[in-house]
Scaffold this motif. Sequence first.
Motif, mmCIF file in Angstrom:
data_model
loop_
_atom_site.group_PDB
_atom_site.id
_atom_site.type_symbol
_atom_site.label_atom_id
_atom_site.label_comp_id
_atom_site.label_asym_id
_atom_site.label_seq_id
_atom_site.Cartn_x
_atom_site.Cartn_y
_atom_site.Cartn_z
ATOM 1 N N ARG A 91 0.742 -1.264 0.140
ATOM 2 C CA ARG A 91 0.167 -0.056 -0.060
ATOM 3 C C ARG A 91 0.852 1.218 0.083
ATOM 4 N NH1 ARG A 91 -2.479 -2.215 4.655
ATOM 5 N NH2 ARG A 91 -3.403 -4.403 3.857
ATOM 6 N N PHE A 96 -12.234 -9.122 3.433
ATOM 7 C CA PHE A 96 -11.671 -8.225 4.616
ATOM 8 C C PHE A 96 -12.743 -7.907 5.471
ATOM 9 C CE2 PHE A 96 -8.265 -7.647 1.082
ATOM 10 C CZ PHE A 96 -7.294 -7.785 2.029
ATOM 11 N N VAL A 142 -15.807 -6.803 3.186
ATOM 12 C CA VAL A 142 -15.316 -6.426 1.860
ATOM 13 C C VAL A 142 -14.708 -7.581 1.217
ATOM 14 C CG1 VAL A 142 -13.750 -4.870 0.506
ATOM 15 C CG2 VAL A 142 -14.728 -4.261 2.784
ATOM 16 N N ALA A 172 -12.532 -9.121 -1.550
ATOM 17 C CA ALA A 172 -11.367 -8.670 -2.455
ATOM 18 C C ALA A 172 -11.109 -9.579 -3.610
ATOM 19 C CB ALA A 172 -10.154 -8.273 -1.482
ATOM 20 N N PRO A 223 -9.797 -2.289 -12.913
ATOM 21 C CA PRO A 223 -10.055 -1.042 -12.217
ATOM 22 C C PRO A 223 -9.672 -0.992 -10.829
ATOM 23 C CG PRO A 223 -12.081 -2.375 -12.712
ATOM 24 C CD PRO A 223 -11.008 -3.106 -13.294
ATOM 25 N N SER A 224 -9.575 0.128 -10.138
ATOM 26 C CA SER A 224 -9.307 0.184 -8.628
ATOM 27 C C SER A 224 -10.116 -0.457 -7.987
ATOM 28 C CB SER A 224 -9.020 1.826 -8.591
ATOM 29 O OG SER A 224 -8.581 2.212 -7.351
ATOM 30 N N GLY A 225 -9.625 -1.105 -6.946
ATOM 31 C CA GLY A 225 -10.236 -2.034 -5.785
ATOM 32 C C GLY A 225 -10.465 -3.289 -6.652
ATOM 33 N N CYS A 226 -10.209 -3.716 -7.567
ATOM 34 C CA CYS A 226 -10.765 -5.079 -8.230
ATOM 35 C C CYS A 226 -10.027 -6.150 -7.613
ATOM 36 C CB CYS A 226 -10.697 -5.214 -9.539
ATOM 37 S SG CYS A 226 -8.988 -5.047 -10.215
ATOM 38 N N GLY A 227 -9.007 -6.026 -6.805
ATOM 39 C CA GLY A 227 -8.345 -6.986 -6.228
ATOM 40 C C GLY A 227 -6.965 -7.376 -6.619
ATOM 41 N N LYS A 228 -6.265 -6.409 -7.509
ATOM 42 C CA LYS A 228 -4.971 -6.666 -8.176
ATOM 43 C C LYS A 228 -4.185 -6.994 -6.787
ATOM 44 C CE LYS A 228 -4.902 -3.075 -10.473
ATOM 45 N NZ LYS A 228 -6.263 -2.173 -9.915
ATOM 46 N N THR A 229 -3.844 -6.229 -6.008
ATOM 47 C CA THR A 229 -2.752 -6.095 -5.112
ATOM 48 C C THR A 229 -3.046 -7.284 -4.161
ATOM 49 O OG1 THR A 229 -2.404 -3.556 -5.049
ATOM 50 C CG2 THR A 229 -1.746 -4.782 -3.217
ATOM 51 N N THR A 230 -4.411 -7.469 -3.852
ATOM 52 C CA THR A 230 -4.790 -8.417 -2.911
ATOM 53 C C THR A 230 -4.107 -9.990 -3.541
ATOM 54 O OG1 THR A 230 -6.372 -7.207 -2.280
ATOM 55 C CG2 THR A 230 -6.629 -9.659 -1.522
ATOM 56 N N GLU A 281 2.615 -1.804 -9.346
ATOM 57 C CA GLU A 281 2.585 -0.346 -9.770
ATOM 58 C C GLU A 281 3.979 0.023 -9.829
ATOM 59 O OE1 GLU A 281 -0.438 1.090 -10.643
ATOM 60 O OE2 GLU A 281 -2.025 0.142 -9.163
ATOM 61 N N HIS A 292 -1.670 0.069 -14.111
ATOM 62 C CA HIS A 292 -2.759 0.507 -14.534
ATOM 63 C C HIS A 292 -2.153 1.259 -15.663
ATOM 64 C CE1 HIS A 292 -4.639 1.230 -10.328
ATOM 65 N NE2 HIS A 292 -5.779 1.019 -11.258
HETATM 66 N N1 LIG Z 1 -6.206 -4.895 4.526
HETATM 67 C C1 LIG Z 1 -7.424 -4.569 3.945
HETATM 68 N N2 LIG Z 1 -8.321 -4.452 4.789
HETATM 69 C C2 LIG Z 1 -9.777 -4.017 4.286
HETATM 70 N N3 LIG Z 1 -10.029 -4.040 2.942
HETATM 71 C C3 LIG Z 1 -8.986 -4.264 2.122
HETATM 72 C C4 LIG Z 1 -7.730 -4.296 2.553
HETATM 73 N N4 LIG Z 1 -6.736 -4.552 1.448
HETATM 74 C C5 LIG Z 1 -7.673 -4.420 0.500
HETATM 75 N N5 LIG Z 1 -9.119 -4.288 0.999
HETATM 76 C C6 LIG Z 1 -10.266 -3.967 -0.046
HETATM 77 O O1 LIG Z 1 -10.062 -5.138 -1.019
HETATM 78 C C7 LIG Z 1 -10.475 -4.665 -2.344
HETATM 79 C C8 LIG Z 1 -9.294 -4.910 -3.152
HETATM 80 O O2 LIG Z 1 -8.328 -4.203 -2.830
HETATM 81 P P1 LIG Z 1 -6.832 -4.201 -3.725
HETATM 82 O O3 LIG Z 1 -6.046 -3.438 -2.814
HETATM 83 O O4 LIG Z 1 -6.284 -5.535 -3.911
HETATM 84 O O5 LIG Z 1 -7.216 -3.641 -5.082
HETATM 85 P P2 LIG Z 1 -6.435 -2.893 -6.280
HETATM 86 O O6 LIG Z 1 -7.063 -3.580 -7.403
HETATM 87 O O7 LIG Z 1 -4.983 -3.248 -6.077
HETATM 88 O O8 LIG Z 1 -6.814 -1.346 -6.360
HETATM 89 P P3 LIG Z 1 -5.895 -0.276 -6.621
HETATM 90 O O9 LIG Z 1 -5.693 -0.379 -8.427
HETATM 91 O O10 LIG Z 1 -6.477 0.665 -6.506
HETATM 92 O O11 LIG Z 1 -4.484 -0.552 -6.287
HETATM 93 C C9 LIG Z 1 -10.938 -3.273 -2.131
HETATM 94 O O12 LIG Z 1 -12.017 -2.982 -1.974
HETATM 95 C C10 LIG Z 1 -9.795 -2.835 -0.759
HETATM 96 O O13 LIG Z 1 -10.664 -2.014 -0.233
#
Ligand SMILES: Nc1ncnc2c1ncn2[C@@H]1O[C@H](COP(=O)(O)OP(=O)(O)OP(=O)(O)O)[C@@H](O)[C@H]1O
Lengths: 396, 242
Positions: free
Chosen positions: A395, B19, B26, B28, B47-54, B175, B208
């Motif tokens: 993050r 989460f 939530v 993810a 898109p943002s928030g779709c779960g890539k980082t997760t 990223e 992105h």
């Molecule tokens: N530690 C956490 N606690 C609660 N919710 C989380 C946590 N990590 C991620 N989320 C939620 O899980 C979902 C996916 O998050 P993630 O970070 O994987 O998205 P992303 O695709 O990487 O987005 P971005 O492009 O903005 O980085 C989001 O709704 C986010 O709010």
Amino acid sequence: MYRLALNMLFGDRAKLAMLLCGLAFSALLMAQQSSVFFGIMSWTYTPMVNIRAQVWVSDPMVEQVNDAKPLRDTDLGRVRSVDGVAWAAPLHTSFVQARMQDGNFKLITLVGIDADTFAGAPAVLTQGRIEDLRLPDTVIVDEWGAALMGRMTVGPDGKPRNTPLKVGDTFEVNDIQARIVGICKVRRAFTGGPFVYTTYDRAKGYTLGARRTLSFMLVEPQKGVTPAELCDRIERDTGLKAWTSDTVIWSWGERSLARNTFWWFWTNTGIPFSFGTAVLLGLFVGIAISGQTFYSFVLENLKYFAAIKAMGAGMGVIARMLFVQAFTAGLIGFGLGAGMAQGIGRVMIEKGMPPFVMYPQILWATFALVLGISFVSALIGIIKVSRVDAASVFRG
Amino acid sequence: MSHLAHTVAVRASGVDMFFGTPENQVVALQQADFEARRGELIMLVGPSGCGKTTLLSVIAGTLTPQAGTVEVFGQRLDGLGQEELTAFRRKHLGFVFQSFNLIPTLTVMENVMVPLLIQGRPYDEAHARSLAIIDKVGLKGREEGRPNALSGGQQQRVAIARALVHEPPLLICDEPTSALDKDTGGHIMQLVRDLSRSPERCVVVVTHDHRIFRFADRIAEMEDGRISRVVDDPKLLDTTHL
Ligand SMILES: Nc1ncnc2c1ncn2[C@@H]1O[C@H](COP(=O)(O)OP(=O)(O)OP(=O)(O)O)[C@@H](O)[C@H]1O
Ligand SMILES: [Mg+2]
């Protein structure tokens, strides 16, 4: 990794300086406060410092130096006949009222010393000679006492001014005249005001009301006899109590009158408590400051420790890194603080005020406390790092 | 089938990741399936928030999913304890983060040495290997400086050197170019490709940044916690041979 841990610590000079300042300041505060506290407490055994006899003999019931239970004059002879005694001299101490020239009364500590040996005489006379005590009606007053007993007058500028007593001035004790022939320098005591030295026989006169006047006997061992050995013999042969005069208050030997006096005050008066609260306050402030500075250091590095953890460092490695940092900072901080305390202490000892006694034990305790604080801060850091989610490094 | 198993570097199947509390949940990742092959550079977009980082975190073993299996170079991650996961990351993974995550109080050299020192390598060996890779990312002469004295692109080069110094089979980048301008981002991706292209390796890049899509062998698109489509655009593949 430990090398890197140290480089992390030393990498940011500004933050390191803050951290070390916090630790050093708290070490200084703790050492300095405790030293002043023990300095004040050391006033309790001032007679041992001022009188400088090797062995003190007292009534068996005596617990500390201010609580003299008078001996018989014949006891002197009994002590003198104990094997190993080089000489034994009488000592009188009492609190009496002195009537000043202007009619005011002042409470003084009367010290009567043996006119032959002058055993127990003050070490430093700034004016006069000790032999002058052999002249009639003579006394020697300590510098600080001379000021306390001084006369309040109005100076040429209209402001009140204290004129200390000087050689040649007189006052009265029990209607008997006392003429000052010398001024001495002695250590201040916890109890008792001005020290007024005179001969043992004259002290008897000044305290005419008292039936017995022999407070203590001061004894010198013969060559080859240690004070402790002589104490044993005196106690065995006379049934009186004999003490050494060493001022090591941390030994658990029962022999030291200074030690007994110190701990008697500790347990039987509110003095340690009233002064101790100030010390405790200093300790708390010190703990708070060093804990806080260290903790913020750990917090600032939390992000990087999380990254290191994500990269695969086990908690064991991270814990050791934090401990290395904590103990290094603690060690340096303590060194600086203790050094400053020594420096300040030297100045204080020179000036005599406030009293300052920095026992090695104080330094050890400060050292332990600073390291303890570092340890706890590191521990909190370790717990924080172990809780931090390794995924958090992705993050922002 | 055995041939396929040979080519698979990362496989995640049926991964669920939630989460928050049961009342306030939530989602993810939901039944996410993902596969990366050996020798490829695969990108995760969406898109943002779709779960890539997760998903990346699950593959890296820094997050443990509620359901599903993850396998990285033949090693199953489910069932491993924290210390085992840590050891796994130490050996198999290199990380490049969006925010670089370089330690500001250490020199460039010391930052790059970290993965090797974590592995318990001797200081001198770590130093020599780090020097070699710093040279490869084009920062020779800057190794005794601090990261903050470098530009963003240079800092990311340091991060890449750090991610690759211990030659991990799997390189994970989240990223990596979003803090950089276009040209710098292109250079960084070129560097990642050049340094990590080998049959024993696999690179997963979350991004992105469409300007770097051309560096991908394949692109997996994510939507609402799962992979929706994997494109094999030959045009993009062609540019990788530049
Ligand atoms: N530690 C956490 N606690 C609660 N919710 C989380 C946590 N990590 C991620 N989320 C939620 O899980 C979902 C996916 O998050 P993630 O970070 O994987 O998205 P992303 O695709 O990487 O987005 P971005 O492009 O903005 O980085 C989001 O709704 C986010 O709010
Ligand atoms: Mg993300």
